[in-house]
Design a protein around this motif. Structure first.
Motif, PDB file in Angstrom:
ATOM      1  N   GLU A  18       6.502   5.749  -4.678  1.00 27.73           N
ATOM      2  CA  GLU A  18       5.087   5.885  -5.029  1.00 27.73           C
ATOM      3  C   GLU A  18       4.606   4.717  -5.890  1.00 27.73           C
ATOM      4  O   GLU A  18       3.466   4.275  -5.765  1.00 27.73           O
ATOM      5  CB  GLU A  18       4.850   7.222  -5.755  1.00 27.73           C
ATOM      6  N   VAL A  19       5.481   4.231  -6.747  1.00 28.87           N
ATOM      7  CA  VAL A  19       5.129   3.063  -7.570  1.00 28.87           C
ATOM      8  C   VAL A  19       4.909   1.849  -6.652  1.00 28.87           C
ATOM      9  O   VAL A  19       3.921   1.122  -6.785  1.00 28.87           O
ATOM     10  CB  VAL A  19       6.231   2.782  -8.618  1.00 28.87           C
ATOM     11  N   ALA A  20       5.820   1.653  -5.713  1.00 35.71           N
ATOM     12  CA  ALA A  20       5.699   0.506  -4.804  1.00 35.71           C
ATOM     13  C   ALA A  20       4.433   0.629  -3.949  1.00 35.71           C
ATOM     14  O   ALA A  20       3.712  -0.359  -3.744  1.00 35.71           O
ATOM     15  CB  ALA A  20       6.941   0.403  -3.925  1.00 35.71           C
ATOM     16  N   ASP A  21       4.132   1.849  -3.480  1.00 38.75           N
ATOM     17  CA  ASP A  21       2.912   2.059  -2.681  1.00 38.75           C
ATOM     18  C   ASP A  21       1.669   1.738  -3.501  1.00 38.75           C
ATOM     19  O   ASP A  21       0.740   1.081  -3.013  1.00 38.75           O
ATOM     20  CB  ASP A  21       2.818   3.521  -2.212  1.00 38.75           C
ATOM     21  N   ALA A  22       1.653   2.226  -4.755  1.00 39.82           N
ATOM     22  CA  ALA A  22       0.477   1.990  -5.611  1.00 39.82           C
ATOM     23  C   ALA A  22       0.316   0.493  -5.875  1.00 39.82           C
ATOM     24  O   ALA A  22      -0.805  -0.025  -5.901  1.00 39.82           O
ATOM     25  CB  ALA A  22       0.611   2.758  -6.924  1.00 39.82           C
ATOM     26  N   ALA A  23       1.437  -0.201  -6.057  1.00 42.99           N
ATOM     27  CA  ALA A  23       1.359  -1.644  -6.297  1.00 42.99           C
ATOM     28  C   ALA A  23       0.782  -2.348  -5.075  1.00 42.99           C
ATOM     29  O   ALA A  23      -0.152  -3.150  -5.188  1.00 42.99           O
ATOM     30  CB  ALA A  23       2.746  -2.200  -6.623  1.00 42.99           C
ATOM     31  N   ARG A  24       1.307  -2.013  -3.902  1.00 43.57           N
ATOM     32  CA  ARG A  24       0.803  -2.671  -2.690  1.00 43.57           C
ATOM     33  C   ARG A  24      -0.671  -2.365  -2.466  1.00 43.57           C
ATOM     34  O   ARG A  24      -1.444  -3.253  -2.096  1.00 43.57           O
ATOM     35  CB  ARG A  24       1.655  -2.284  -1.484  1.00 43.57           C
ATOM     36  N   SER A  25      -1.087  -1.104  -2.709  1.00 45.45           N
ATOM     37  CA  SER A  25      -2.516  -0.776  -2.538  1.00 45.45           C
ATOM     38  C   SER A  25      -3.386  -1.594  -3.474  1.00 45.45           C
ATOM     39  O   SER A  25      -4.553  -1.834  -3.183  1.00 45.45           O
ATOM     40  CB  SER A  25      -2.814   0.693  -2.842  1.00 45.45           C
ATOM     41  N   ALA A  26      -2.824  -1.959  -4.629  1.00 44.84           N
ATOM     42  CA  ALA A  26      -3.603  -2.736  -5.603  1.00 44.84           C
ATOM     43  C   ALA A  26      -3.438  -4.239  -5.351  1.00 44.84           C
ATOM     44  O   ALA A  26      -3.927  -5.052  -6.133  1.00 44.84           O
ATOM     45  CB  ALA A  26      -3.157  -2.386  -7.021  1.00 44.84           C
ATOM     46  N   GLY A  27      -2.728  -4.590  -4.274  1.00 45.45           N
ATOM     47  CA  GLY A  27      -2.513  -6.006  -3.982  1.00 45.45           C
ATOM     48  C   GLY A  27      -1.562  -6.664  -4.965  1.00 45.45           C
ATOM     49  O   GLY A  27      -1.657  -7.864  -5.224  1.00 45.45           O
ATOM     50  N   ARG A  28      -0.652  -5.866  -5.515  1.00 45.42           N
ATOM     51  CA  ARG A  28       0.280  -6.403  -6.510  1.00 45.42           C
ATOM     52  C   ARG A  28       1.711  -6.313  -5.985  1.00 45.42           C
ATOM     53  O   ARG A  28       2.021  -5.496  -5.137  1.00 45.42           O
ATOM     54  CB  ARG A  28       0.152  -5.613  -7.822  1.00 45.42           C
ATOM     55  N   ASP A  29       2.585  -7.147  -6.575  1.00 44.07           N
ATOM     56  CA  ASP A  29       3.989  -7.166  -6.193  1.00 44.07           C
ATOM     57  C   ASP A  29       4.730  -6.099  -7.014  1.00 44.07           C
ATOM     58  O   ASP A  29       4.753  -6.180  -8.240  1.00 44.07           O
ATOM     59  CB  ASP A  29       4.548  -8.568  -6.490  1.00 44.07           C
ATOM     60  N   PRO A  30       5.364  -5.113  -6.344  1.00 44.83           N
ATOM     61  CA  PRO A  30       6.092  -4.081  -7.102  1.00 44.83           C
ATOM     62  C   PRO A  30       7.134  -4.671  -8.058  1.00 44.83           C
ATOM     63  O   PRO A  30       7.449  -4.063  -9.087  1.00 44.83           O
ATOM     64  CB  PRO A  30       6.781  -3.246  -6.017  1.00 44.83           C
ATOM     65  N   ALA A  31       7.645  -5.869  -7.736  1.00 47.38           N
ATOM     66  CA  ALA A  31       8.682  -6.476  -8.578  1.00 47.38           C
ATOM     67  C   ALA A  31       8.167  -6.856  -9.958  1.00 47.38           C
ATOM     68  O   ALA A  31       8.960  -7.082 -10.878  1.00 47.38           O
ATOM     69  CB  ALA A  31       9.265  -7.705  -7.887  1.00 47.38           C
ATOM     70  N   GLU A  32       6.865  -6.919 -10.139  1.00 50.48           N
ATOM     71  CA  GLU A  32       6.344  -7.272 -11.465  1.00 50.48           C
ATOM     72  C   GLU A  32       6.194  -6.047 -12.383  1.00 50.48           C
ATOM     73  O   GLU A  32       5.743  -6.173 -13.512  1.00 50.48           O
ATOM     74  CB  GLU A  32       5.013  -8.043 -11.352  1.00 50.48           C
ATOM     75  N   LEU A  33       6.602  -4.872 -11.889  1.00 50.21           N
ATOM     76  CA  LEU A  33       6.470  -3.646 -12.690  1.00 50.21           C
ATOM     77  C   LEU A  33       7.815  -3.238 -13.288  1.00 50.21           C
ATOM     78  O   LEU A  33       8.848  -3.314 -12.622  1.00 50.21           O
ATOM     79  CB  LEU A  33       5.950  -2.502 -11.816  1.00 50.21           C
ATOM     80  N   THR A  34       7.795  -2.805 -14.547  1.00 50.58           N
ATOM     81  CA  THR A  34       8.991  -2.276 -15.202  1.00 50.58           C
ATOM     82  C   THR A  34       8.870  -0.758 -15.274  1.00 50.58           C
ATOM     83  O   THR A  34       7.912  -0.245 -15.850  1.00 50.58           O
ATOM     84  CB  THR A  34       9.122  -2.858 -16.626  1.00 50.58           C
TER      85      THR A  34
END
Ligand SMILES: *Cc1c(COP(=O)(O)O)cnc(C)c1O
Length: 227
Positions: A18-34
């Motif tokens: 869900e974190v990765a999905d939310a990142a992609r929906s926001a146009g962000r790279d999931p790898a930048e999230l801790t």
């Protein structure tokens, strides 16, 4: 991995997805999230299981409980994030085990932690509610406090932190936090990180630029009652 970990492993996988999905929906790279697993009230054995599942960042909100777990699990190479309200007289002790303190919200804490050989990573906590008794500095104080943290050799400011109020749509609250973050980077440019997002609102936080997610029950299941 033992079968006993199956439900926990499923929750961890679901949250990561869900974190990765939310990142992609926001146009962000999931790898930048801790992803920080908040394990308050839970025993050290649960932290150990989460470590087996690949989690390295853990959040706690009470000094004594955090210290006990950190001591018991020393050697696992975990990063402990202190996310609770902090008394000035306990502040220096938190430095002994915490990698990051998310709750710096007043000058007394800055002074208590100002002198040290190695700077402690920290967030400036902002109170997004109308209740002054809640943790966090008032939004109007953000730049001045950020500057005094940046001037303290014992502290290293990563950015801003907040908890969404219960009576406001979380996305709107996190948008206000993002605007405060922009003001803070105006005075301390490298303090660009945002600690926001809990079990029920991490997708909204990610949409508003959160970089450090503090997720408890969605990963751990319900917390056991506290003494
Ligand atoms: C408990 C806590 C969390 C995690 O809350 P959940 O709703 O269980 O995800 C995050 N941040 C802070 C400051 C907390 O105290």
């Amino acid at each position: 991995m033992t079968d006993a970990l199956a439900p926990l492993a499923e929750r961890v996988e679901r949250v990561r997805g869900e974190v990765a999905d939310a990142a992609r929906s926001a146009g962000r790279d999931p790898a930048e999230l801790t992803l920080i697993a908040v394990t308050k009230f839970h025993p050290a054995s649960l932290v150990r299981e989460l470590h087996e599942l690949g989690i390295r960042d853990f959040g706690e909100n009470r000094h004594q409980e955090a210290r006990e777990k950190a001591v018991e699990l020393a050697g696992l190479g975990l990063a402990w994030h202190f996310v609770g309200q902090l008394q000035s007289k306990k502040a220096r002790q938190v430095r002994e085990y915490a990698s990051v303190v998310h709750s710096i919200d007043r000058e007394a804490l800055v002074s208590a932690l100002a002198e040290a050989e190695h700077p402690l990573d920290c967030f400036l906590q902002i109170n997004l509610t109308d209740d002054p008794a809640r943790g966090g500095a008032q939004p109007a104080e953000a730049e001045a406090l950020a500057e005094s943290i940046a001037a303290a050799p014992g502290l290293h400011l990563l950015g801003v932190m907040a908890v969404a109020p219960l009576d406001e749509e979380p996305r709107a609250a996190f948008a206000r936090l993002r605007a405060i973050s922009d003001r803070v980077t105006g005075v301390v440019p490298e303090a660009r990180f945002i600690s926001a997002g809990m079990s029920h609102d991490f997708a909204e936080a990610i949409a508003e630029g959160a970089t450090h997610l503090r997720i408890g029950t969605a990963i751990t299941g319900n917390r056991p009652p506290r003494d």
